[in-house]
Design an enzyme around this catalytic site. Structure first.
Site, short mmCIF file in Angstrom:
data_model
loop_
_atom_site.label_atom_id
_atom_site.label_comp_id
_atom_site.label_asym_id
_atom_site.label_seq_id
_atom_site.Cartn_x
_atom_site.Cartn_y
_atom_site.Cartn_z
N LYS A 172 5.62 -4.50 -4.23
CA LYS A 172 7.01 -4.31 -4.39
C LYS A 172 7.65 -4.54 -3.00
O LYS A 172 8.54 -5.32 -2.37
CB LYS A 172 7.72 -3.31 -4.72
CG LYS A 172 9.42 -3.31 -4.82
CD LYS A 172 9.92 -2.92 -6.18
CE LYS A 172 11.35 -3.27 -6.07
NZ LYS A 172 11.87 -4.69 -6.59
N LYS B 280 11.56 -15.66 -10.99
CA LYS B 280 11.53 -14.41 -12.10
C LYS B 280 10.30 -15.01 -12.95
O LYS B 280 9.48 -14.04 -13.17
CB LYS B 280 12.74 -14.18 -12.78
CG LYS B 280 13.72 -13.38 -12.15
CD LYS B 280 13.38 -11.98 -11.76
CE LYS B 280 12.95 -11.84 -10.40
NZ LYS B 280 13.46 -11.51 -9.34
N ASN C 246 -1.28 1.88 6.10
CA ASN C 246 -0.55 0.80 5.25
C ASN C 246 -0.27 -0.08 6.67
O ASN C 246 0.23 0.50 7.45
CB ASN C 246 0.69 1.51 4.60
CG ASN C 246 1.65 0.32 4.25
OD1 ASN C 246 1.38 -0.59 4.33
ND2 ASN C 246 2.94 0.99 4.07
N GLY C 247 -0.53 -1.51 6.32
CA GLY C 247 -0.09 -2.23 7.51
C GLY C 247 -1.46 -3.21 7.74
O GLY C 247 -2.26 -3.20 6.97
N HIS D 119 15.48 -37.97 -7.66
CA HIS D 119 14.95 -38.52 -6.47
C HIS D 119 13.18 -38.02 -6.43
O HIS D 119 12.77 -37.96 -5.39
CB HIS D 119 15.63 -37.73 -5.13
CG HIS D 119 17.11 -38.18 -5.16
ND1 HIS D 119 17.29 -39.40 -4.63
CD2 HIS D 119 17.97 -37.52 -5.57
CE1 HIS D 119 18.46 -39.59 -4.69
NE2 HIS D 119 19.20 -38.15 -5.17
N GLU E 21 16.14 -18.70 -8.54
CA GLU E 21 15.76 -17.24 -8.93
C GLU E 21 15.26 -17.18 -10.23
O GLU E 21 14.16 -16.36 -10.44
CB GLU E 21 17.16 -16.44 -8.81
CG GLU E 21 16.97 -14.94 -9.10
CD GLU E 21 16.02 -14.25 -8.43
OE1 GLU E 21 15.38 -14.52 -7.30
OE2 GLU E 21 15.63 -12.79 -8.80
N CYS F 131 0.94 -1.34 -0.29
CA CYS F 131 -0.19 -0.07 0.04
C CYS F 131 1.09 1.25 0.05
O CYS F 131 1.96 1.38 0.69
CB CYS F 131 -1.16 0.22 1.18
SG CYS F 131 -2.04 -1.34 1.21
N GLU G 233 6.78 -15.35 -11.27
CA GLU G 233 6.06 -14.06 -10.76
C GLU G 233 5.80 -12.98 -11.78
O GLU G 233 4.64 -12.35 -11.53
CB GLU G 233 6.93 -13.42 -9.76
CG GLU G 233 8.34 -12.81 -10.05
CD GLU G 233 9.13 -12.16 -9.32
OE1 GLU G 233 8.46 -11.65 -8.28
OE2 GLU G 233 10.22 -11.87 -9.26
N TRP H 286 -2.99 -2.44 -1.75
CA TRP H 286 -2.83 -4.09 -2.06
C TRP H 286 -3.74 -4.77 -0.93
O TRP H 286 -3.19 -4.56 0.22
CB TRP H 286 -1.29 -4.18 -1.73
CG TRP H 286 -1.10 -5.75 -2.11
CD1 TRP H 286 -0.56 -6.40 -3.21
CD2 TRP H 286 -1.03 -6.93 -1.20
NE1 TRP H 286 -0.27 -7.62 -3.06
CE2 TRP H 286 -0.47 -8.02 -1.86
CE3 TRP H 286 -1.25 -6.91 0.14
CZ2 TRP H 286 -0.48 -9.40 -1.26
CZ3 TRP H 286 -1.00 -8.25 0.81
CH2 TRP H 286 -0.64 -9.36 -0.03
N ARG I 48 3.76 -0.43 -4.89
CA ARG I 48 3.35 -1.02 -3.52
C ARG I 48 2.05 -1.59 -3.41
O ARG I 48 1.72 -2.24 -2.56
CB ARG I 48 3.57 0.17 -2.67
CG ARG I 48 4.80 0.96 -2.46
CD ARG I 48 4.60 2.10 -1.45
NE ARG I 48 4.72 1.50 -0.21
CZ ARG I 48 5.59 1.12 0.52
NH1 ARG I 48 7.05 1.44 0.05
NH2 ARG I 48 5.51 0.71 1.85
C1 F6R Z 1 10.86 -11.02 -6.30
C2 F6R Z 1 10.93 -9.99 -5.37
C3 F6R Z 1 10.69 -10.54 -3.86
C4 F6R Z 1 11.66 -9.76 -2.99
C5 F6R Z 1 11.15 -10.09 -1.49
C6 F6R Z 1 11.96 -9.38 -0.53
O1 F6R Z 1 11.41 -10.55 -7.58
O2 F6R Z 1 11.28 -8.99 -5.66
O3 F6R Z 1 10.95 -11.81 -3.89
O4 F6R Z 1 13.08 -10.09 -3.02
O5 F6R Z 1 9.80 -9.77 -1.46
O6 F6R Z 1 11.96 -8.01 -0.71
P1 F6R Z 1 13.16 -7.23 -0.11
O7 F6R Z 1 14.44 -7.60 -0.72
O8 F6R Z 1 12.68 -5.73 -0.35
O9 F6R Z 1 13.39 -7.50 1.31
#
Ligand code: F6R
Length: 608
Positions: free
Chosen positions: A603, A485, A100-101, A504, A481, A2, A488, A74, A27
C-alpha cells in the site's frame, strides 16, 4: 513498503508483535520475522510467505523476553525467503535489525565488509546495516547506529536491538516513516499508526535524521550529531473500529461502502454555508491563490488519476492552466516552474517516495506546495506549505477507493474556491454547485444498493481476458482508474483509453466478444461516446456501459448497462467510480484473488 514494529514493556511480546504486524500487512506480505533479546541471547524467527506462517511458528516456539522487533516484507533486494526476511543479524548474533527502505550503496559497503571477513547470510541490502552496526559497536548502541547511518545512502527506517543493551530499542529514520507510540510502562514503534492503536493513541512522528532510544519508561530523541532534541507528542483520533473489517469480507469492500459517509463527513467539515473551510493546515491567503499563474499536479497511480480529474476542474471552473504529471516523471524531467505556480502533491499515504521527491524538487525552487493527503502528520503533509486532508479515515485495502473519491471531492471544492477568488464563477453558480455536491451521498448510496447488479455482470465477465475502459473528457481519467482497479486486484489485463483515440490504433485489438467498459453518462461528450460505442458494436465487442438513469438509447447499445443517478458532468467521476470499483472487486473475488493483498503490491510505496 515493509512494515516495522517494535515493543518494550510487560505484555507478551509474541502477541504484541504479531498484532502489530497484522495491522501492517498491507505494507508488504512476502515474508516476515521477529526477534527478541533474553538473558543475553538474540532469538530470531523468520519465515517466507504470509504472516500466518510466522504466527504458526511462534505458536510452536514463542519468543521470550520483554523487548522485541518485527517486520513484514515487500522484497526489493533478494527474493522472498527465510534468509532474506528481516530481522537481519550481524556475524556475532549480537545485533538484530528491521529495515524499511533501500540502501543504495549497499554493494560497495558489502564489498568492504566482505574484505574485512564479514560473513553474509542473505542477499538483502539490509544485512550490511546489521554488520556495520556490529562492527561499529563499542558499548554504545546509539553511537554505533549514528556512525553507521552516516555511511548509508538511500532511504531507511530501522529498529535495532542488541544483546549487550537488552533494555532498549534504538530507532532511526531517514526517508521512510517511523512513529513512536507512548504507553504507560511500555513504548512502541511502527511504520504506521494502526499498529499502535491497540496500545496507545499518543504518538510522536519522527523526522528524517532523528534517532530515538526507547526504553520501558522513557523515550529520548537525538539529532545526527547525537544532541538531545525535544519532540511533541500528539493524540490521534482514529477509533480501533476504523481499522477493523466490521463484518465485510474485505477491507476494500468496506472502504467502497464507506464512501457516502466519507463524502458526507467532508461536506459537514468543509462547506460552511457559502464558505469553504479547508482545515487548520490550509495556510494560503486568498490573494496568493488569486495570483497563481498555473497549477502543476504531481502524484502516482490512483492519486494521479484523481489529479487528472483535477486538471479538468481547475481549467473549467477557475480557468487556470493546469499541468498533470506522474511523480516519477516529474521529479526527473526538469520541469519549467516559472511564473507563480502552485505545485500540488496528491497522496493517500503521504509517504509515497516519488511524490515526496517531486514535492522536494519544487520546494528547492521555492514554489508553493499544496498537498491533498489522507494520513495526518505524514511526511508529505509535514513538508508541504499547506495541506487539505482527505478525511477519509484509514484506508487499509491495497487498492485505493475511498481516498480516490475523497481526492476528487477536495479538488472539486478547491477548484470552486479558486473560481470564487478569480471571479470565474459567480455566487449563484457556486451555490448551485454546492447544492449538487450535497446531493452526492444519497446518490452514492443508491448506487451501492444496486451492488448485486454489478455482481451479476462480474459473473458474466469473470473469465474475459483483455478489458478496455474508455471515456471522454473528465471521465477519461475515470476510465484509467477503472482499468487500474481491475488489473491490480484481479490480474486481468485492462487498459484505459480516451474513447476518441480508439481509431488511432487500439481498435485493432477489438474482435468478437472483446470486453469494453464505456463511460457514457449524460455530458457534453455524450453523443461522441455513443458514436464510439456504435463503432465497437459494429466490431462485435461486448460493451458494458455506465450510463445515466432514464437514458433509453444506451440500453439499445450496451450488452450490459449500469445506471447511475443523474448528476452534473464534473461531479460524475465520483459516482462513476463506484460501479467500476465494485466491478473490479467482484471479478477479483470470483477469480479467487486475495483482494486486500494483491501480489507484488504494497500500500505505501516508500521506495522509488
Ligand atoms: C492503486 C493505488 C496506488 C496508489 C499509489 C499512490 O489502487 O492505491 O496506485 O494510488 O501507489 O499512493 P499514494 O496515494 O499513497 O501516494
Amino acid at each position: 513498503m515493509c512494515g516495522i514494529v517494535g515493543y518494550i514493556g510487560d505484555k507478551d511480546i509474541n502477541s504484541v508483535l504479531m498484532a502489530g504486524l497484522w495491522r501492517l500487512e498491507y505494507r508488504g506480505y512476502d515474508s516476515s520475522g521477529v526477534a527478541s533479546v533474553m538473558d543475553g541471547d538474540m532469538d530470531v524467527r523468520k519465515v517466507k510467505g504470509r504472516l500466518m506462517n510466522l504466527q504458526e511458528r511462534l505458536a510452536d516456539k514463542p519468543l521470550l523476553g520483554n523487548i522485541g522487533i518485527g517486520h513484514t516484507r515487500w522484497a526489493t533486494h533478494g527474493e522472498p525467503s527465510d534468509q532474506n526476511a528481516h530481522p537481519q543479524v550481524g556475524c556475532k548474533n549480537q545485533i538484530a535489525l528491521v529495515h524499511n527502505g533501500i540502501v543504495e550503496n549497499y554493494y560497495t559497503l558489502k564489498e568492504e565488509l566482505l574484505k574485512r571477513k564479514h560473513f553474509f547470510k542473505s542477499n538483502t541490502d539490509t544485512e550490511v546495516i546489521a554488520h556495520l552496526i556490529e562492527e561499529n559497536y563499542n558499548g554504545n548502541l546509539k553511537e554505533s547506529v549514528l556512525k553507521t547511518v552516516s555511511r548509508l545512502e538511500g532511504s531507511y527506517a530501522i529498529a535495532v536491538i542488541c544483546t549487550e543493551e537488552p533494555d532498549k530499542i534504538v530507532v532511526y529514520r531517514y526517508g521512510s516513516p517511523l512513529i513512536v507510540g507512548i504507553g504507560k510502562n511500555e513504548n512502541l514503534v511502527a511504520s504506521d499508526i494502526p499498529a499502535l492503536l491497540d496500545h496507545t493513541k499518543d504518538i510522536i512522528t519522527m523526522n528524517d535524521g532523528e534517532l530515538g532510544i526507547m526504553q520501558k519508561n522513557k523515550v529520548e530523541f537525538f539529532n545526527n550529531e547525537g544532541k538531545k532534541i525535544t519532540k511533541e507528542k500528539r493524540t490521534i483520533k482514529w477509533s480501533a473500529e476504523s481499522i477493523e473489517k466490521v463484518g465485510f469480507p474485505h477491507y476494500m469492500l468496506k472502504e467502497i461502502h464507506e464512501q457516502p459517509k466519507v463524502i458526507q463527513d467532508n461536506i459537514d467539515l468543509k462547506i460552511k454555508g457559502k464558505e469553504f473551510n479547508f482545515g487548520e493546515n490550509f495556510g494560503f491567503s486568498p490573494k496568493e491563490l488569486a495570483n497563481l499563474s498555473h497549477i502543476i499536479i504531481q502524484a502516482c497511480g490512483t492519486s494521479w488519476h484523481a489529479g487528472y480529474i483535477g486538471k479538468y476542474l481547475f481549467e473549467d471552473f477557475a480557468r487556470i492552466r493546469t499541468e498533470i504529471d506522474i511523480s516519477s516523471e516529474f521529479r526527473y524531467r526538469n520541469p519549467i516552474m516559472d511564473g507563480e505556480p502552485l505545485v500540488m502533491a496528491i497522496t493517500q499515504s503521504g509517504e509515497t517516495a516519488d511524490t515526496l521527491a517531486g514535492l522536494r524538487e519544487a520546494k528547492a525552487k521555492f514554489i508553493k506546495i499544496l498537498s491533498l493527503v489522507n494520513v495526518r502528520g505524514s511526511t508529505i503533509a509535514r513538508e508541504s506549505d499547506s495541506t487539505i486532508y482527505l478525511d477519509a479515515g484509514p484506508e487499509i485495502g491495497v487498492a485505493s477507493t475511498k481516498a480516490f473519491t475523497s481526492q476528487i471531492f477536495q479538488l472539486y471544492l478547491f477548484s470552486l474556491y479558486l473560481s470564487k477568488l478569480k471571479w470565474t464563477l459567480n455566487d449563484s453558480e457556486i451555490n448551485k454547485k454546492i447544492k449538487e455536491i450535497k446531493a452526492l451521498p444519497k446518490k452514492m448510496n443508491k448506487i451501492l444498493e444496486k451492488e448485486n447488479q454489478i455482481q451479476e455482470m462480474a459473473k458474466k465477465f469473470k473469465d474475459s481476458k483483455d478489458f478496455m475502459f474508455i471515456g471522454r473528457g473528465i471521465n477519461y481519467p475515470t476510465a484509467l482508474e477503472g482499468a487500474l482497479k481491475l488489473k491490480e486486484i484481479s490480474y486481468i489485463h485492462a487498459t484505459g483509453y480516451p474513447a476518441g483515440e480508439m481509431k488511432h490504433g487500439p481498435i485493432a485489438l477489438i474482435s468478437e466478444g472483446s470486453p469494453v467498459v464505456a463511460i457514457a453518462t449524460k455530458s457534453s461528450v455524450y453523443d461522441k461516446m455513443l458514436s464510439n460505442i456504435e463503432e465497437l458494436k459494429s466490431r462485435k465487442a461486448r460493451v458494458i456501459v455506465i450510463g445515466t438513469e432514464g437514458d433509453k438509447i444506451i440500453k439499445k447499445l450496451g450488452s450490459d448497462v449500469f445506471y447511475i443517478p443523474e448528476c452534473t458532468e464534473n461531479l460524475s467521476p465520483i459516482l462513476v467510480s463506484i460501479p467500476l470499483q465494485l466491478f473490479a472487486y467482484h471479478i477479483a473475488v470470483l477469480n479467487g484473488r486475495d483482494v486486500d493483498r494483491p501480489r507484488n503490491l504494497a500500500k505505501s510505496v516508500t521506495v522509488e
